[in-house]
Design a protein around this motif. Structure first.
Motif, mmCIF file in Angstrom:
data_model
loop_
_atom_site.group_PDB
_atom_site.id
_atom_site.type_symbol
_atom_site.label_atom_id
_atom_site.label_comp_id
_atom_site.label_asym_id
_atom_site.label_seq_id
_atom_site.Cartn_x
_atom_site.Cartn_y
_atom_site.Cartn_z
ATOM 1 N N GLN A 133 -0.034 17.496 -0.980
ATOM 2 C CA GLN A 133 1.257 16.884 -0.665
ATOM 3 C C GLN A 133 1.147 15.978 0.558
ATOM 4 O O GLN A 133 1.724 14.886 0.594
ATOM 5 C CB GLN A 133 2.308 17.970 -0.436
ATOM 6 N N GLU A 134 0.401 16.430 1.566
ATOM 7 C CA GLU A 134 0.208 15.614 2.766
ATOM 8 C C GLU A 134 -0.550 14.336 2.427
ATOM 9 O O GLU A 134 -0.220 13.252 2.905
ATOM 10 C CB GLU A 134 -0.548 16.417 3.824
ATOM 11 N N LYS A 135 -1.561 14.477 1.569
ATOM 12 C CA LYS A 135 -2.331 13.305 1.143
ATOM 13 C C LYS A 135 -1.453 12.319 0.387
ATOM 14 O O LYS A 135 -1.530 11.106 0.613
ATOM 15 C CB LYS A 135 -3.495 13.766 0.260
ATOM 16 N N GLU A 136 -0.581 12.848 -0.471
ATOM 17 C CA GLU A 136 0.332 11.972 -1.208
ATOM 18 C C GLU A 136 1.306 11.279 -0.269
ATOM 19 O O GLU A 136 1.566 10.075 -0.392
ATOM 20 C CB GLU A 136 1.092 12.794 -2.246
ATOM 21 N N ALA A 137 1.831 12.030 0.717
ATOM 22 C CA ALA A 137 2.760 11.439 1.688
ATOM 23 C C ALA A 137 2.059 10.361 2.510
ATOM 24 O O ALA A 137 2.619 9.282 2.759
ATOM 25 C CB ALA A 137 3.331 12.519 2.599
ATOM 26 N N LEU A 138 0.810 10.653 2.933
ATOM 27 C CA LEU A 138 0.067 9.644 3.693
ATOM 28 C C LEU A 138 -0.249 8.422 2.839
ATOM 29 O O LEU A 138 -0.239 7.289 3.332
ATOM 30 C CB LEU A 138 -1.229 10.262 4.248
ATOM 31 N N GLY A 139 -0.531 8.662 1.549
ATOM 32 C CA GLY A 139 -0.785 7.543 0.640
ATOM 33 C C GLY A 139 0.453 6.653 0.499
ATOM 34 O O GLY A 139 0.346 5.407 0.509
ATOM 35 N N GLN A 140 1.629 7.276 0.380
ATOM 36 C CA GLN A 140 2.870 6.512 0.280
ATOM 37 C C GLN A 140 3.146 5.749 1.572
ATOM 38 O O GLN A 140 3.573 4.600 1.562
ATOM 39 C CB GLN A 140 4.046 7.445 -0.055
ATOM 40 N N GLU A 141 2.865 6.419 2.704
ATOM 41 C CA GLU A 141 3.049 5.764 4.004
ATOM 42 C C GLU A 141 2.091 4.584 4.147
ATOM 43 O O GLU A 141 2.472 3.522 4.658
ATOM 44 C CB GLU A 141 2.814 6.780 5.120
ATOM 45 N N LEU A 142 0.871 4.749 3.686
ATOM 46 C CA LEU A 142 -0.111 3.669 3.735
ATOM 47 C C LEU A 142 0.324 2.490 2.875
ATOM 48 O O LEU A 142 0.188 1.330 3.297
ATOM 49 C CB LEU A 142 -1.488 4.197 3.277
ATOM 50 N N GLU A 143 0.843 2.789 1.685
ATOM 51 C CA GLU A 143 1.342 1.718 0.819
ATOM 52 C C GLU A 143 2.499 0.976 1.485
ATOM 53 O O GLU A 143 2.574 -0.263 1.433
ATOM 54 C CB GLU A 143 1.790 2.284 -0.530
ATOM 55 N N ALA A 144 3.407 1.723 2.121
ATOM 56 C CA ALA A 144 4.544 1.094 2.803
ATOM 57 C C ALA A 144 4.045 0.231 3.958
ATOM 58 O O ALA A 144 4.540 -0.898 4.166
ATOM 59 C CB ALA A 144 5.509 2.161 3.306
ATOM 60 N N MET A 145 3.067 0.710 4.703
ATOM 61 C CA MET A 145 2.523 -0.073 5.820
ATOM 62 C C MET A 145 1.785 -1.307 5.300
ATOM 63 O O MET A 145 1.867 -2.390 5.916
ATOM 64 C CB MET A 145 1.601 0.795 6.673
#
Length: 189
Positions: free
Chosen positions: A156-168
């Motif tokens: 879940q943390e990896k998915e959240a970081l992936g989404q944050e990376l996409e947003a950035m």
């Protein structure tokens, strides 16, 4: 040359043929078999109990092995037969539940702990061994569940970081586009 195979056959028969001699010729060779104990036939009871001291361990070991090898339908049918509240029924239920599903393990552990001391002293080491083995399986199951929860949390943390990376990355593209527009305006002026 033909004598040699005959001698070999006769020697073999002489060495191995003693078992075929009549008992009258070889009375010393007969071994007396001990009489089976009177309760030997009672050791085949389907459900173990504390009644016959001679069959105590064989009955409980056989029941434990059958519980381990039995399928779910057999366990459920046997569980219905063990509905009593006496100590031997409760311990037999504990053995049965110890080989059931994980949710049944907690109940089996409670039954073992509650009634282990009331079992005959000859049976207590076996029951304690089964309790320790059950507790070991419970610990391993708990560790496995904890590792699964940790792995899910990491995923879940990896998915959240992936989404944050996409947003950035999207914001970076927008900032790059703005910078390019500013640079184009400065060049055209």
């Amino acid at each position: 040359m033909t004598v040699r195979p005959w001698l070999l056959c006769l020697t073999t028969l002489w060495l191995t043929g003693c078992q075929y001699l009549p008992e009258a010729l070889a009375p010393d060779a007969r071994v007396a078999m001990p009489n089976p104990p009177k309760g030997a036939l009672a050791c085949t009871d389907a459900l173990p109990d504390f009644d016959d001291h001679d069959c105590l361990l064989p009955e409980w070991v056989a029941f434990g092995l059958t519980s381990q090898r039995g399928d779910r339908a057999w366990r459920e049918a046997t569980l219905l037969r063990l509905d009593g509240e006496d100590k031997e029924s409760r311990l037999a239920r504990a053995v049965l539940l110890a080989w059931g599903s994980e949710p049944q393990w907690d109940r089996a552990s409670e039954l073992f702990k509650a009634d282990l001391a009331s079992a005959p002293t000859e049976l207590q080491p076996l029951l304690r061994y089964w309790l320790n083995e059950l507790e070991g399986r419970r610990r391993l199951a708990d560790q496995l569940a904890e590792q699964r929860r940790a792995a899910e949390a990491v995923a879940q943390e990896k998915e959240a970081l992936g989404q944050e990376l996409e947003a950035m990355a999207e914001k970076l593209e927008q900032l790059t586009a703005i910078e390019q527009n500013i640079n184009l305006r400065q060049q055209s002026e």
